[in-house]
Design a protein around this motif. Structure first.
Motif, PDB file in Angstrom:
ATOM      1  N   LEU A 283      47.937  15.478  15.972  1.00 30.21           N
ATOM      2  CA  LEU A 283      49.193  15.858  15.331  1.00 30.21           C
ATOM      3  C   LEU A 283      50.340  14.981  15.812  1.00 30.21           C
ATOM      4  O   LEU A 283      51.218  14.605  15.028  1.00 30.21           O
ATOM      5  N   VAL A 284      50.312  14.637  17.106  1.00 25.20           N
ATOM      6  CA  VAL A 284      51.388  13.809  17.664  1.00 25.20           C
ATOM      7  C   VAL A 284      51.201  12.348  17.289  1.00 25.20           C
ATOM      8  O   VAL A 284      52.144  11.664  16.879  1.00 25.20           O
ATOM      9  N   ARG A 285      49.957  11.846  17.415  1.00 24.94           N
ATOM     10  CA  ARG A 285      49.708  10.422  17.162  1.00 24.94           C
ATOM     11  C   ARG A 285      49.844  10.062  15.685  1.00 24.94           C
ATOM     12  O   ARG A 285      50.506   9.079  15.335  1.00 24.94           O
ATOM     13  N   GLU A 286      49.192  10.846  14.835  1.00 28.01           N
ATOM     14  CA  GLU A 286      49.121  10.490  13.410  1.00 28.01           C
ATOM     15  C   GLU A 286      50.217  11.156  12.572  1.00 28.01           C
ATOM     16  O   GLU A 286      50.809  10.518  11.720  1.00 28.01           O
ATOM     17  N   ARG A 287      50.448  12.403  12.835  1.00 24.37           N
ATOM     18  CA  ARG A 287      51.444  13.123  12.033  1.00 24.37           C
ATOM     19  C   ARG A 287      52.845  13.012  12.605  1.00 24.37           C
ATOM     20  O   ARG A 287      53.816  13.324  11.914  1.00 24.37           O
ATOM     21  N   GLN A 288      52.942  12.616  13.871  1.00 23.56           N
ATOM     22  CA  GLN A 288      54.235  12.419  14.543  1.00 23.56           C
ATOM     23  C   GLN A 288      55.100  13.681  14.478  1.00 23.56           C
ATOM     24  O   GLN A 288      56.288  13.637  14.153  1.00 23.56           O
ATOM     25  N   VAL A 289      54.476  14.814  14.802  1.00 23.72           N
ATOM     26  CA  VAL A 289      55.206  16.080  14.761  1.00 23.72           C
ATOM     27  C   VAL A 289      56.118  16.187  15.972  1.00 23.72           C
ATOM     28  O   VAL A 289      55.920  15.526  16.996  1.00 23.72           O
ATOM     29  N   ALA A 290      57.113  17.051  15.876  1.00 29.43           N
ATOM     30  CA  ALA A 290      58.049  17.269  16.972  1.00 29.43           C
ATOM     31  C   ALA A 290      57.435  18.192  18.021  1.00 29.43           C
ATOM     32  O   ALA A 290      56.390  18.802  17.817  1.00 29.43           O
ATOM     33  N   PHE A 291      58.133  18.302  19.143  1.00 25.25           N
ATOM     34  CA  PHE A 291      57.649  19.125  20.252  1.00 25.25           C
ATOM     35  C   PHE A 291      57.472  20.573  19.806  1.00 25.25           C
ATOM     36  O   PHE A 291      56.456  21.202  20.104  1.00 25.25           O
ATOM     37  N   ALA A 292      58.466  21.116  19.110  1.00 25.72           N
ATOM     38  CA  ALA A 292      58.397  22.518  18.689  1.00 25.72           C
ATOM     39  C   ALA A 292      57.242  22.743  17.723  1.00 25.72           C
ATOM     40  O   ALA A 292      56.594  23.800  17.749  1.00 25.72           O
ATOM     41  N   THR A 293      56.969  21.773  16.861  1.00 27.14           N
ATOM     42  CA  THR A 293      55.874  21.910  15.894  1.00 27.14           C
ATOM     43  C   THR A 293      54.529  21.915  16.605  1.00 27.14           C
ATOM     44  O   THR A 293      53.651  22.732  16.291  1.00 27.14           O
TER      45      THR A 293
END
Length: 348
Positions: free
Chosen positions: A127-137
């Motif tokens: 989610l962080v690497r590919e989707r670049q979601v925020a901390f809260a997400t």
């Protein structure tokens, strides 16, 4: 779902048509798409009719409906939603957790992978690497998976953090309007949406709390109002600006006419929170439980069986706030929550 199926079968009986794809297309053309509908209604009704037609075809071919016909994502989401309801989670929390768990199941693609915590940690990192979601997400998705493994799968110990790339927590400066900007915004509010905006700015209510206000929650003699089941399902009391007392009194007189009209026409009472509707079946028809900001028209909600009056929709109020901000030519992104930020800042 049951509503549209009853509607379709009653229509087919009146039109002397056999239930099937041909009659369903005709029903959709003549009765559904002939009037303006909301997107969620069309999606829900179309899905219900498709399920019914597939079930009808299997019955005719003497093939039983198998649970495997339901996608893995739907099965996981339904399980999370069901357990969340049993645990007493708020509706929005259940929907959020079910949505994240369903996305995780779809990403895994098999039951074996779903039950493997290493895949859960890999998905959280993805989610962080590919989707670049925020901390809260990412934290929200983590909480959803923790609920899935612990409460749905009944695991005592779950490790979902080891080796997971954490989203960077960034400090964001909230958008705050100056007193002059608030005044320009309120001057551009039109119709019945001015008073809710003034009340939101004067009391710092959240949008859901504002829309869910009941007549009994206003204490005009003591210049305060009570928020029931706010964030964290907790009650609290907040100040009520004295300048809004007279407008609120006039507003209550106005909606009292609407309330009396609903009672005279035999309309069902307003919806009640939680199980109070079953415990006090007639309470929804009492003036004290009537909405402070009722909608102008009546309607039938997804799970309701009869027509009743609801409060102003959140999205409608949000559109009016954004439109007023554009008319006021403000250079900031305006939303209802900005009024809450402005309330807190101006108190300092």
């Amino acid at each position: 779902v049951a509503f549209v199926l009853r509607w379709y079968l009653q229509w087919a009986e009146a039109a002397h048509c056999e239930p099937g794809r041909g009659s369903a297309l005709r029903f959709w053309s003549e009765s559904v798409s002939s009037r303006p509908r909301k997107a969620w209604q069309l999606d829900l009704w179309a899905q219900a009719i498709r399920w019914y037609l597939e079930w009808l075809e299997r019955i005719k071919s003497e093939q039983p409906v198998m649970s495997s016909d339901i996608s893995l994502k739907e099965r996981v989401s339904a399980s999370v939603h069901r357990v969340g309801a049993r645990r007493g989670l708020a509706v929005r929390t259940r929907k959020t957790y079910a949505g994240w768990a369903g996305c995780y199941a779809h990403w895994c693609g098999s039951v074996e992978r779903i039950m493997n915590e290493s895949y859960a940690r890999e998905w959280l990192g993805w989610l962080v690497r590919e989707r670049q979601v925020a901390f809260a997400t990412q934290k929200q998705a983590l909480n959803a998976l923790a609920f899935f493994f612990k409460d749905v799968c009944c695991r005592k110990e779950v490790d979902l953090r080891s080796g997971v790339k954490q989203a960077r927590r960034r400090v964001r400066v909230p958008i705050v309007l100056s007193p002059d900007e608030v005044d320009k915004l309120l001057q551009q509010m039109r119709g019945n949406y001015l008073l809710p905006a003034q009340l939101m700015y004067g009391t710092g209510l959240r949008l859901k709390e504002l829309m869910g206000l009941r007549v009994k929650d206003l204490d005009l003699e003591r210049d305060q109002l009570v928020i029931r089941a706010g964030k964290g399902d907790e009650d609290r009391v907040t100040v009520l600006p004295s300048i809004l007392i007279e407008p609120l009194e006039k507003h209550l007189q106005k909606i009292r006419v609407l309330y009396d009209l609903d009672r005279a026409t035999g309309l069902a009472g307003v919806s009640m929170p939680g199980a109070l509707g079953r415990k006090y079946p007639k309470a929804g028809k009492q003036w004290s439980w009537f909405w402070v900001f009722p909608a102008a028209s009546t309607g039938i909600a997804r799970k309701a069986r009869w027509k009743r009056r609801y409060h102003i929709l959140d999205k409608v109020f949000q559109r009016h706030i954004r439109a007023a901000g554009q008319r006021a030519q403000l250079n900031k992104r305006v939303s209802p929550h900005v009024l809450r930020h402005s309330f807190a800042t101006h108190l300092l």
